[in-house]
Design an enzyme around this catalytic site. Sequence first.
Site, PDB file in Angstrom:
ATOM      1  N   ASP A  46      93.042  41.742 129.003  1.00  0.00           N
ATOM      2  CA  ASP A  46      93.672  40.910 130.601  1.00  0.00           C
ATOM      3  C   ASP A  46      95.153  40.250 130.377  1.00  0.00           C
ATOM      4  O   ASP A  46      95.717  40.556 129.007  1.00  0.00           O
ATOM      5  CB  ASP A  46      93.147  39.375 130.819  1.00  0.00           C
ATOM      6  CG  ASP A  46      93.577  39.464 132.242  1.00  0.00           C
ATOM      7  OD1 ASP A  46      94.064  40.552 132.509  1.00  0.00           O
ATOM      8  OD2 ASP A  46      93.284  38.195 133.099  1.00  0.00           O
ATOM      9  N   ASN A  81      89.555  47.796 139.580  1.00  0.00           N
ATOM     10  CA  ASN A  81      90.726  48.439 139.546  1.00  0.00           C
ATOM     11  C   ASN A  81      91.400  49.262 140.181  1.00  0.00           C
ATOM     12  O   ASN A  81      92.906  49.204 140.716  1.00  0.00           O
ATOM     13  CB  ASN A  81      91.504  48.947 138.214  1.00  0.00           C
ATOM     14  CG  ASN A  81      91.786  47.138 137.209  1.00  0.00           C
ATOM     15  OD1 ASN A  81      90.458  47.853 136.451  1.00  0.00           O
ATOM     16  ND2 ASN A  81      91.453  46.235 137.441  1.00  0.00           N
TER      17      ASN A  81
END
Length: 242
Positions: free
Chosen positions: A18, A66
């Site tokens: 991340d 996503n």
Amino acid sequence: MGAFSGRGIPRHVGIIMDGNGRWAKRHGMARTQGHLEGLKAAKRIVKAASDMGIGYLTLYVFSTENWKRTAAEVGFIMGLVRQYLRGEMDFCRENHIRVRHAGDAAGLPEDIAAEIAETVEDTKEFGGMQVILALNYGGRDELVRAVRRLVAKGAADGGLLNAAEEDIAACLDNPDIPDPDLIIRSAGEYRMSNFLLWEGAYAELYVSAKLWPEWTDADLAAAVGEYRNRDRRYGGIAANGE
Ligand code: FPP
């Protein structure tokens, strides 16, 4: 083997990579540049993990959530995946790296699914570290697909109503891969984000504030070092009875 003897090294490490977007913002760049640097970091960490003697490394590349990002960003990440799959074959051969996939291949662009299948096939005899690319992966989605497989199989000794943990585990995407011992998350967020929900039930968690593009061998070594000092109890009690 690097600086570690092998004792106490996690057999399987999962990473939630991340912070690519935040890294780009901090440097006044487009988000895509963050992903590009993220790919470089992924390559560094794959090499470091392999040198350290880790058996399995699962990288959370693209989640089932996503797809909510802009088409341009999704397309860019898929392009990086293609670049990675095409560009790493020599590295895989030299380091005996076996590539696997976790996630729903049917929901990926056809060319990406085909490239993954080809890389998985081309590396299937390699006996070194296994790199599992979690791509179009969600822990809940994996469980849904596992249950569907179980139902399709007709299950479980004694029928579906007697299905046990092992029956579900046997229907996961890669049932032969051991559960992760350590799950790492970069960029400081304390969330699982739908990663390895079943397999990570007893994983040790390690969160680092460092953004993913900044990760180096030393960060992986620090995470593994901390893991080695953790007391894993699996719901039981410590060896010293505490
Ligand atoms: C999370 O950062 C990162 C991603 C969703 C993409 C991860 C992809 C790569 C590292 C490149 C491809 C790698 C391989 C191995 C093929 P974010 O965009 O959510 O960051 P933010 O939270 O700071 O916005």
